[in-house]
Design an enzyme around this catalytic site. Sequence first.
Site, PDB file in Angstrom:
ATOM      1  N   SER A 198       1.012  -1.048  -0.211  1.00 19.18           N
ATOM      2  CA  SER A 198      -0.210   0.344  -0.707  1.00 19.18           C
ATOM      3  C   SER A 198       1.277   1.048  -0.060  1.00 19.18           C
ATOM      4  O   SER A 198       2.175   1.181   0.075  1.00 19.18           O
ATOM      5  CB  SER A 198      -0.712   0.117   1.373  1.00 19.18           C
ATOM      6  OG  SER A 198      -1.186   1.365   1.673  1.00 19.18           O
TER       7      SER A 198
ATOM      8  N   TYR B 249      -2.942  -0.281   9.681  1.00 24.60           N
ATOM      9  CA  TYR B 249      -2.810  -0.793   8.556  1.00 24.60           C
ATOM     10  C   TYR B 249      -1.344  -0.756   7.946  1.00 24.60           C
ATOM     11  O   TYR B 249      -0.658  -1.337   7.545  1.00 24.60           O
ATOM     12  CB  TYR B 249      -3.708  -0.008   7.976  1.00 24.60           C
ATOM     13  CG  TYR B 249      -4.287  -0.123   6.739  1.00 24.60           C
ATOM     14  CD1 TYR B 249      -5.156  -0.767   6.337  1.00 24.60           C
ATOM     15  CD2 TYR B 249      -3.387   0.777   5.236  1.00 24.60           C
ATOM     16  CE1 TYR B 249      -4.969  -1.715   4.631  1.00 24.60           C
ATOM     17  CE2 TYR B 249      -3.618   0.248   4.371  1.00 24.60           C
ATOM     18  CZ  TYR B 249      -4.197  -1.179   3.511  1.00 24.60           C
ATOM     19  OH  TYR B 249      -4.505  -1.184   2.634  1.00 24.60           O
TER      20      TYR B 249
HETATM   21  P1  NDP Z   1     -11.893  -4.441  -1.023  1.00 28.91           P
HETATM   22  O1  NDP Z   1     -13.039  -4.338   0.592  1.00 28.91           O
HETATM   23  O2  NDP Z   1     -12.968  -4.433  -2.352  1.00 28.91           O
HETATM   24  O3  NDP Z   1     -12.098  -5.690  -0.834  1.00 28.91           O
HETATM   25  C1  NDP Z   1     -11.045  -7.266   0.466  1.00 28.91           C
HETATM   26  C2  NDP Z   1     -11.695  -8.570  -0.387  1.00 28.91           C
HETATM   27  O4  NDP Z   1     -10.838  -9.193   0.276  1.00 28.91           O
HETATM   28  C3  NDP Z   1     -12.614  -8.658  -0.986  1.00 28.91           C
HETATM   29  O5  NDP Z   1     -12.820  -9.740  -1.923  1.00 28.91           O
HETATM   30  C4  NDP Z   1     -13.129  -9.951   0.437  1.00 28.91           C
HETATM   31  O6  NDP Z   1     -13.847 -10.388   0.263  1.00 28.91           O
HETATM   32  C5  NDP Z   1     -11.601 -10.408   1.059  1.00 28.91           C
HETATM   33  N1  NDP Z   1     -11.480 -10.272   2.499  1.00 28.91           N
HETATM   34  C6  NDP Z   1     -11.003  -9.377   2.700  1.00 28.91           C
HETATM   35  N2  NDP Z   1     -10.820 -10.391   4.754  1.00 28.91           N
HETATM   36  C7  NDP Z   1     -10.823 -11.625   3.986  1.00 28.91           C
HETATM   37  C8  NDP Z   1     -10.885 -12.573   4.493  1.00 28.91           C
HETATM   38  N3  NDP Z   1     -10.503 -12.716   6.096  1.00 28.91           N
HETATM   39  N4  NDP Z   1     -11.206 -13.835   3.851  1.00 28.91           N
HETATM   40  C9  NDP Z   1     -10.503 -13.827   2.810  1.00 28.91           C
HETATM   41  N5  NDP Z   1     -10.829 -12.330   1.870  1.00 28.91           N
HETATM   42  C10 NDP Z   1     -10.885 -11.559   2.067  1.00 28.91           C
HETATM   43  O7  NDP Z   1     -10.561  -4.128  -0.700  1.00 28.91           O
HETATM   44  P2  NDP Z   1      -9.884  -3.701  -1.868  1.00 28.91           P
HETATM   45  O8  NDP Z   1      -9.446  -4.295  -3.207  1.00 28.91           O
HETATM   46  O9  NDP Z   1      -9.434  -2.378  -1.869  1.00 28.91           O
HETATM   47  O10 NDP Z   1      -8.756  -4.201  -1.280  1.00 28.91           O
HETATM   48  C11 NDP Z   1      -7.684  -5.237  -1.787  1.00 28.91           C
HETATM   49  C12 NDP Z   1      -6.731  -5.189  -1.443  1.00 28.91           C
HETATM   50  O11 NDP Z   1      -5.900  -4.061  -1.572  1.00 28.91           O
HETATM   51  C13 NDP Z   1      -6.061  -5.174   0.067  1.00 28.91           C
HETATM   52  O12 NDP Z   1      -4.766  -5.754   0.923  1.00 28.91           O
HETATM   53  C14 NDP Z   1      -6.040  -3.926   0.376  1.00 28.91           C
HETATM   54  O13 NDP Z   1      -5.594  -3.259   2.138  1.00 28.91           O
HETATM   55  C15 NDP Z   1      -5.422  -3.350  -0.763  1.00 28.91           C
HETATM   56  N6  NDP Z   1      -4.839  -2.206  -1.193  1.00 28.91           N
HETATM   57  C16 NDP Z   1      -6.111  -0.398  -1.211  1.00 28.91           C
HETATM   58  C17 NDP Z   1      -5.751  -0.096  -1.814  1.00 28.91           C
HETATM   59  C18 NDP Z   1      -7.173   1.238  -2.070  1.00 28.91           C
HETATM   60  O14 NDP Z   1      -6.975   2.185  -2.291  1.00 28.91           O
HETATM   61  N7  NDP Z   1      -7.748   0.366  -2.481  1.00 28.91           N
HETATM   62  C19 NDP Z   1      -4.861   0.637  -2.130  1.00 28.91           C
HETATM   63  C20 NDP Z   1      -3.701  -0.296  -1.213  1.00 28.91           C
HETATM   64  C21 NDP Z   1      -3.760  -1.807  -1.390  1.00 28.91           C
HETATM   65  P3  NDP Z   1     -14.756 -11.149   1.134  1.00 28.91           P
HETATM   66  O15 NDP Z   1     -15.300 -10.114   2.281  1.00 28.91           O
HETATM   67  O16 NDP Z   1     -15.624 -11.867   1.004  1.00 28.91           O
HETATM   68  O17 NDP Z   1     -13.856 -12.118   2.290  1.00 28.91           O
END
Ligand code: NDP
Length: 255
Positions: free
Chosen positions: A145, A158
């Site tokens: 990130s 985070y």
């Molecule tokens: P979203 O909230 O849109 O998606 C998160 C995803 O992770 C979902 O598919 C969710 O699916 C899954 N998830 C969360 N917890 C669990 C768990 N315990 N087990 C399995 N699956 C899990 O977030 P983003 O797409 O924004 O984030 C994706 C990654 O990118 C993360 O690591 C985030 O920290 C990182 N990131 C995001 C940024 C942004 O600007 N959006 C910037 C930098 C990094 P479900 O709920 O079905 O489990």
Amino acid sequence: MSPLFDLSGRAALVTGGNGGIGLGMALGLAQAGARVMVAGRDTAKNAAAIADIRKHGGTAEAVVCDVTSKAACEAAVAATEKAFGRLDILIANAGSSRRRQPQELSEDDWHFVIDTNLSSTLFSAQAAYPAMKRAGGGKIITIGSMMSIFGTAYAAAYAASKGGVVQLTRSLAVAWAPDNIQVNSVLPGWIDTALTRGARQQVPGLEEKVVARSPIGRWGVPADMAGVAVFLAAPASDFVTGTAIPVDGGFSVQG
Ligand code: NDP
């Protein structure tokens, strides 16, 4: 398609592949020819994601998985090998946040964020390792990130987790290079997803601040993450390991 970027015959597991950045990357891999296993907790989101990938001509299956459990990560890898006969690519993308000032972070907040973002990255990589050895090598992509580089008042847990992901990535890269497994991290900038929609509600002015600081002048979208995922999953990156690549519209180089 250039063989440098051809993923035909490869099998990928994308944690958190049912939405946001994970789905953007999964669609990119599928478009390059990989078969994709989407792993997430929510069965409805899983089903919608694989329908989306199939609609775009890709091959996809889904597995219910909570990545905070090592056993669940192992089961997701087993499901991938069962469905596709192999595992070549892991995107350890699942992640979450709890936005609080450090003095307000509870023990539960801390463990939730570290378990979801950092421990899960280790557990899924550990689960993938024997399968990748069986396949003769592999590609692991972890997700850091901007908080792997910077700090903010509301993201102590985070940022600690995402800094840890980068150091974990470097260690895995060194350890597993002899096994022909390359391990790299992507550091997304501000991408429009469910996660950041929550942040924008909580942090006044965030929407505009990101645009003002980004040389490219806009928020990212999940599709912006597809290209780097294909590169790091493909033969094009066979001599690239242990890096952390910002994909951020220039956010991190703005002076
Ligand atoms: P979203 O909230 O849109 O998606 C998160 C995803 O992770 C979902 O598919 C969710 O699916 C899954 N998830 C969360 N917890 C669990 C768990 N315990 N087990 C399995 N699956 C899990 O977030 P983003 O797409 O924004 O984030 C994706 C990654 O990118 C993360 O690591 C985030 O920290 C990182 N990131 C995001 C940024 C942004 O600007 N959006 C910037 C930098 C990094 P479900 O709920 O079905 O489990």
